[in-house]
Design a protein around this motif. Structure first.
Motif, PDB file in Angstrom:
ATOM      1  N   LEU A  69       0.871  -1.178   0.000  1.00 17.62           N
ATOM      2  CA  LEU A  69       0.000   0.000   0.000  1.00 17.62           C
ATOM      3  C   LEU A  69       0.905   1.224   0.000  1.00 17.62           C
ATOM      4  O   LEU A  69       1.753   1.369   0.889  1.00 17.62           O
ATOM      5  CB  LEU A  69      -0.879  -0.012   1.261  1.00 17.62           C
ATOM      6  CG  LEU A  69      -1.855   1.144   1.434  1.00 17.62           C
ATOM      7  CD1 LEU A  69      -2.930   1.132   0.345  1.00 17.62           C
ATOM      8  CD2 LEU A  69      -2.522   1.069   2.817  1.00 17.62           C
ATOM      9  N   GLU A  70       0.742   2.071  -1.017  1.00 20.72           N
ATOM     10  CA  GLU A  70       1.609   3.249  -1.080  1.00 20.72           C
ATOM     11  C   GLU A  70       0.923   4.416  -0.380  1.00 20.72           C
ATOM     12  O   GLU A  70      -0.267   4.674  -0.589  1.00 20.72           O
ATOM     13  CB  GLU A  70       1.958   3.566  -2.528  1.00 20.72           C
ATOM     14  CG  GLU A  70       2.764   2.400  -3.089  1.00 20.72           C
ATOM     15  CD  GLU A  70       3.401   2.695  -4.418  1.00 20.72           C
ATOM     16  OE1 GLU A  70       2.658   2.739  -5.404  1.00 20.72           O
ATOM     17  OE2 GLU A  70       4.639   2.857  -4.451  1.00 20.72           O
ATOM     18  N   THR A  71       1.684   5.078   0.496  1.00 21.24           N
ATOM     19  CA  THR A  71       1.093   6.083   1.385  1.00 21.24           C
ATOM     20  C   THR A  71       1.882   7.387   1.304  1.00 21.24           C
ATOM     21  O   THR A  71       3.044   7.379   0.887  1.00 21.24           O
ATOM     22  CB  THR A  71       1.161   5.580   2.847  1.00 21.24           C
ATOM     23  OG1 THR A  71       2.510   5.209   3.130  1.00 21.24           O
ATOM     24  CG2 THR A  71       0.242   4.416   3.077  1.00 21.24           C
ATOM     25  N   PRO A  72       1.262   8.500   1.750  1.00 19.48           N
ATOM     26  CA  PRO A  72       2.037   9.747   1.829  1.00 19.48           C
ATOM     27  C   PRO A  72       3.142   9.625   2.882  1.00 19.48           C
ATOM     28  O   PRO A  72       3.093   8.709   3.708  1.00 19.48           O
ATOM     29  CB  PRO A  72       1.018  10.791   2.270  1.00 19.48           C
ATOM     30  CG  PRO A  72      -0.314  10.150   2.176  1.00 19.48           C
ATOM     31  CD  PRO A  72      -0.116   8.677   2.196  1.00 19.48           C
ATOM     32  N   ARG A  73       4.089  10.535   2.902  1.00 16.70           N
ATOM     33  CA  ARG A  73       5.199  10.484   3.860  1.00 16.70           C
ATOM     34  C   ARG A  73       4.670  10.665   5.285  1.00 16.70           C
ATOM     35  O   ARG A  73       3.742  11.439   5.520  1.00 16.70           O
ATOM     36  CB  ARG A  73       6.217  11.589   3.506  1.00 16.70           C
ATOM     37  CG  ARG A  73       7.494  11.576   4.334  1.00 16.70           C
ATOM     38  CD  ARG A  73       8.410  10.450   3.915  1.00 16.70           C
ATOM     39  NE  ARG A  73       9.133   9.858   5.034  1.00 16.70           N
ATOM     40  CZ  ARG A  73      10.311  10.277   5.478  1.00 16.70           C
ATOM     41  NH1 ARG A  73      10.917  11.272   4.904  1.00 16.70           N
ATOM     42  NH2 ARG A  73      10.912   9.669   6.492  1.00 16.70           N
ATOM     43  N   GLY A  74       5.271   9.960   6.221  1.00 16.88           N
ATOM     44  CA  GLY A  74       4.866  10.053   7.623  1.00 16.88           C
ATOM     45  C   GLY A  74       4.539   8.674   8.161  1.00 16.88           C
ATOM     46  O   GLY A  74       3.757   7.937   7.552  1.00 16.88           O
ATOM     47  N   LEU A  75       5.167   8.324   9.291  1.00 14.45           N
ATOM     48  CA  LEU A  75       4.919   7.007   9.866  1.00 14.45           C
ATOM     49  C   LEU A  75       3.466   6.898  10.337  1.00 14.45           C
ATOM     50  O   LEU A  75       2.820   5.866  10.158  1.00 14.45           O
ATOM     51  CB  LEU A  75       5.884   6.775  11.044  1.00 14.45           C
ATOM     52  CG  LEU A  75       5.843   5.400  11.681  1.00 14.45           C
ATOM     53  CD1 LEU A  75       6.191   4.315  10.673  1.00 14.45           C
ATOM     54  CD2 LEU A  75       6.782   5.323  12.877  1.00 14.45           C
ATOM     55  N   GLY A  76       2.949   7.979  10.908  1.00 10.25           N
ATOM     56  CA  GLY A  76       1.576   7.978  11.432  1.00 10.25           C
ATOM     57  C   GLY A  76       0.550   7.767  10.339  1.00 10.25           C
ATOM     58  O   GLY A  76      -0.246   6.828  10.390  1.00 10.25           O
ATOM     59  N   VAL A  77       0.585   8.621   9.324  1.00  8.92           N
ATOM     60  CA  VAL A  77      -0.416   8.497   8.253  1.00  8.92           C
ATOM     61  C   VAL A  77      -0.294   7.137   7.569  1.00  8.92           C
ATOM     62  O   VAL A  77      -1.301   6.535   7.192  1.00  8.92           O
ATOM     63  CB  VAL A  77      -0.314   9.637   7.197  1.00  8.92           C
ATOM     64  CG1 VAL A  77      -0.888  10.932   7.723  1.00  8.92           C
ATOM     65  CG2 VAL A  77       1.089   9.854   6.717  1.00  8.92           C
ATOM     66  N   SER A  78       0.943   6.637   7.432  1.00  8.14           N
ATOM     67  CA  SER A  78       1.137   5.346   6.750  1.00  8.14           C
ATOM     68  C   SER A  78       0.537   4.196   7.562  1.00  8.14           C
ATOM     69  O   SER A  78      -0.165   3.339   7.019  1.00  8.14           O
ATOM     70  CB  SER A  78       2.627   5.084   6.529  1.00  8.14           C
ATOM     71  OG  SER A  78       3.185   6.127   5.774  1.00  8.14           O
ATOM     72  N   LEU A  79       0.818   4.201   8.872  1.00  8.31           N
ATOM     73  CA  LEU A  79       0.291   3.107   9.701  1.00  8.31           C
ATOM     74  C   LEU A  79      -1.233   3.163   9.798  1.00  8.31           C
ATOM     75  O   LEU A  79      -1.901   2.128   9.750  1.00  8.31           O
ATOM     76  CB  LEU A  79       0.915   3.151  11.103  1.00  8.31           C
ATOM     77  CG  LEU A  79       2.346   2.623  11.195  1.00  8.31           C
ATOM     78  CD1 LEU A  79       2.921   2.878  12.590  1.00  8.31           C
ATOM     79  CD2 LEU A  79       2.423   1.124  10.880  1.00  8.31           C
ATOM     80  N   ILE A  80      -1.788   4.375   9.905  1.00  6.75           N
ATOM     81  CA  ILE A  80      -3.249   4.500   9.989  1.00  6.75           C
ATOM     82  C   ILE A  80      -3.882   3.912   8.718  1.00  6.75           C
ATOM     83  O   ILE A  80      -4.820   3.115   8.785  1.00  6.75           O
ATOM     84  CB  ILE A  80      -3.672   5.972  10.200  1.00  6.75           C
ATOM     85  CG1 ILE A  80      -3.261   6.417  11.600  1.00  6.75           C
ATOM     86  CG2 ILE A  80      -5.178   6.160  10.002  1.00  6.75           C
ATOM     87  CD1 ILE A  80      -3.388   7.913  11.859  1.00  6.75           C
ATOM     88  N   ALA A  81      -3.317   4.275   7.568  1.00  3.64           N
ATOM     89  CA  ALA A  81      -3.831   3.722   6.303  1.00  3.64           C
ATOM     90  C   ALA A  81      -3.691   2.202   6.304  1.00  3.64           C
ATOM     91  O   ALA A  81      -4.588   1.480   5.859  1.00  3.64           O
ATOM     92  CB  ALA A  81      -3.072   4.328   5.131  1.00  3.64           C
ATOM     93  N   GLY A  82      -2.574   1.723   6.863  1.00  4.18           N
ATOM     94  CA  GLY A  82      -2.327   0.276   6.920  1.00  4.18           C
ATOM     95  C   GLY A  82      -3.316  -0.445   7.825  1.00  4.18           C
ATOM     96  O   GLY A  82      -3.836  -1.509   7.467  1.00  4.18           O
ATOM     97  N   TYR A  83      -3.582   0.107   8.998  1.00  4.24           N
ATOM     98  CA  TYR A  83      -4.558  -0.508   9.911  1.00  4.24           C
ATOM     99  C   TYR A  83      -5.916  -0.645   9.220  1.00  4.24           C
ATOM    100  O   TYR A  83      -6.589  -1.672   9.323  1.00  4.24           O
ATOM    101  CB  TYR A  83      -4.739   0.352  11.167  1.00  4.24           C
ATOM    102  CG  TYR A  83      -3.614   0.259  12.188  1.00  4.24           C
ATOM    103  CD1 TYR A  83      -3.188  -0.978  12.673  1.00  4.24           C
ATOM    104  CD2 TYR A  83      -3.003   1.403  12.690  1.00  4.24           C
ATOM    105  CE1 TYR A  83      -2.169  -1.063  13.613  1.00  4.24           C
ATOM    106  CE2 TYR A  83      -1.987   1.329  13.637  1.00  4.24           C
ATOM    107  CZ  TYR A  83      -1.580   0.092  14.093  1.00  4.24           C
ATOM    108  OH  TYR A  83      -0.588   0.009  15.023  1.00  4.24           O
ATOM    109  N   ARG A  84      -6.308   0.425   8.531  1.00  7.41           N
ATOM    110  CA  ARG A  84      -7.631   0.407   7.877  1.00  7.41           C
ATOM    111  C   ARG A  84      -7.664  -0.636   6.763  1.00  7.41           C
ATOM    112  O   ARG A  84      -8.614  -1.393   6.633  1.00  7.41           O
ATOM    113  CB  ARG A  84      -7.962   1.790   7.313  1.00  7.41           C
ATOM    114  CG  ARG A  84      -8.060   2.833   8.399  1.00  7.41           C
ATOM    115  CD  ARG A  84      -8.431   4.173   7.846  1.00  7.41           C
ATOM    116  NE  ARG A  84      -9.832   4.195   7.464  1.00  7.41           N
ATOM    117  CZ  ARG A  84     -10.473   5.298   7.111  1.00  7.41           C
ATOM    118  NH1 ARG A  84      -9.846   6.457   7.094  1.00  7.41           N
ATOM    119  NH2 ARG A  84     -11.740   5.261   6.777  1.00  7.41           N
TER     120      ARG A  84
END
Ligand SMILES: Nc1nc2c(ncn2[C@@H]2O[C@H](COP(=O)(O)OP(=O)(O)OP(=O)(O)O)[C@@H](O)[C@H]2O)c(=O)[nH]1
Ligand SMILES: [Mg+2]
Length: 392
Positions: A69-84
């Motif tokens: 899953l490709e996400t914007p920069r940032g550990l927080g935003v990336s993990l949140i997208a990953g959890y969902r």
């Protein structure tokens, strides 16, 4: 036959092209040791310039349990997208986020699953329980102490686990992770870790920490270092800890508002005394004592009116009095209480105190009287009588 529980290993990557292959392989080996579970790996990559994403795409061609899953920069935003994604698309029963640099040993996973089977909802490998250890140098020890202990522990009041800053943990989805409103989590960076502990605690999750040794990075470079991003992370941690503290203790925010309103009232009284002193002197031929008595009476009444209005609209907005009859009764009660708590009692303390100890202590005694008596007295009366919570 009972369906196997689905474990989604959620790996956050930014420039981890050398680590991602060995990590996927290690997880495959661990999966073989856990035959009761179906292992899936989800990589959240923030468009790493080193091409980590391409490595994952290539591996995914032959590995049906690997997702990118490709996400914007940032550990927080990336993990949140990953959890969902793990819950909504991959139908996870358990999510295990981890770094991709092997600092947290993935071989702890079978023991973490064991703890979940024992009934815990969130299993946290920890550097702060007996047997746990970190590899930090002085700089990282200090930053870890500031964020983990000072900001997240003392300031935010997160005490569910001792190690709140690590990524690695096993989280049950049903009634736990699926109860967290991820769409409302407004965090970008590393503060996602303590935020998740806090959000999970609100679901009533049972936490357990197991000892873990935080080792060396296998390859590549750490993203934590002194930079603009680091400063942003510290600011975000402070902001978020403050938000959590206020959310956990709503009385504190009320008390601060009460202090601001009271301080503003004091300014009105102070300035009002000067203004009314001039006005009355110019109008009436009274002795100075009488002038100042009335000048202060008028000024303090203005302060009382301001305190009542702002406390009603702001400090105690939730208990706001709005019916006109009630408003009048409460305003009269408020006046009475203010005359007693704000004038008669502190004036008596100042009078008696200076009589006994001397006039040189006047201002000190006034300060003690206001903070020692008037402030707690007003706080008590406002909460218990004036803006008492109405039973519903
Ligand atoms: N998707 C994504 N992952 C990130 C980002 N920043 C860091 N990561 C990953 O998050 C994990 C932790 O980052 P590290 O830089 O190792 O930080 P750390 O382990 O907390 O600290 P060190 O002890 O200094 O290594 C690693 O797997 C990184 O690749 C980001 O912006 N997006
Ligand atoms: Mg690391």
């Amino acid at each position: 036959m009972k369906a196997k529980a689905r474990v989604v290993n959620l790996l956050a990557t930014y420039n981890e092209k050398e680590n991602i292959g060995p990590m996927v392989e290690t997880l495959e080996k661990i999966a073989k040791k856990c035959p009761d579970y179906e292992f899936i790996t989800l990589v959240v990559d923030s468009h790493s310039p080193d091409g980590t994403g391409d490595v994952v795409r290539k591996l995914a061609k032959t590995n049906k349990n690997l997702f990118l899953l490709e996400t914007p920069r940032g550990l927080g935003v990336s993990l949140i997208a990953g959890y969902r994604y793990a819950m909504e698309k991959l139908k996870a029963d358990l999510v295990i986020p981890n770094d991709c640099d092997f600092q947290w040993d993935p071989n702890l996973i079978p023991m973490m699953l064991q703890k979940i089977e024992e009934g815990y909802d969130v299993v946290v490998p920890s550097r702060h329980v007996k047997g746990g250890k970190d590899n930090f140098n002085f700089f990282r020890k200090l930053t870890h102490f500031v964020s983990n202990d000072l900001l997240n522990g003392y300031w935010a009041g997160i005490h569910e686990v001792k190690d709140k800053a690590g990524n690695f943990k096993a989280i049950r989805v049903k009634n736990i992770l699926d109860k967290v409103d991820l769409s409302k989590l407004n965090v970008r960076g590393f503060v996602i870790q303590s935020t998740m502990i806090y959000e999970l605690s609100k679901t009533g999750a049972r936490f357990v920490e197991i000892p873990a040794v935080f080792g060396e990075r296998r390859a590549g470079e750490s993203k934590v270092g002194f930079s603009m991003q680091f400063v942003k992370d510290i600011i975000e941690t402070f902001k978020n800890s403050t938000r959590i503290r206020f959310e956990r203790s709503p009385g504190l925010l009320k008390f601060i508002k009460f202090g601001i309103v009271g301080g503003f009232g004091f300014v009105i009284n102070f300035v009002g005394l000067i203004v009314f002193n001039k006005l009355l002197k110019a109008t009436f031929p009274w002795p100075i004592g009488v002038i100042n008595f009335w000048a202060n009476a008028l000024a303090s009444e203005l302060a009382i009116i301001s305190n009542f209005i702002w406390n009603n609209l702001w400090t105690f907005a939730k208990e706001k009095i709005s019916s006109p009859k009630m408003l009048l009764t409460k305003f009269l009660a408020f006046n009475l209480s203010s005359i007693f708590g704000g004038i008669i009692i502190p004036s008596t303390i100042v009078g008696l105190g200076t009589q006994f100890f001397g006039d040189q202590y006047r201002q000190l005694i006034l300060t003690v009287a206001i903070f020692g008596f008037t402030v707690p007295y007003n706080w008590f009366v406002y909460n218990k009588f004036i803006w008492k919570k109405q039973p519903r």
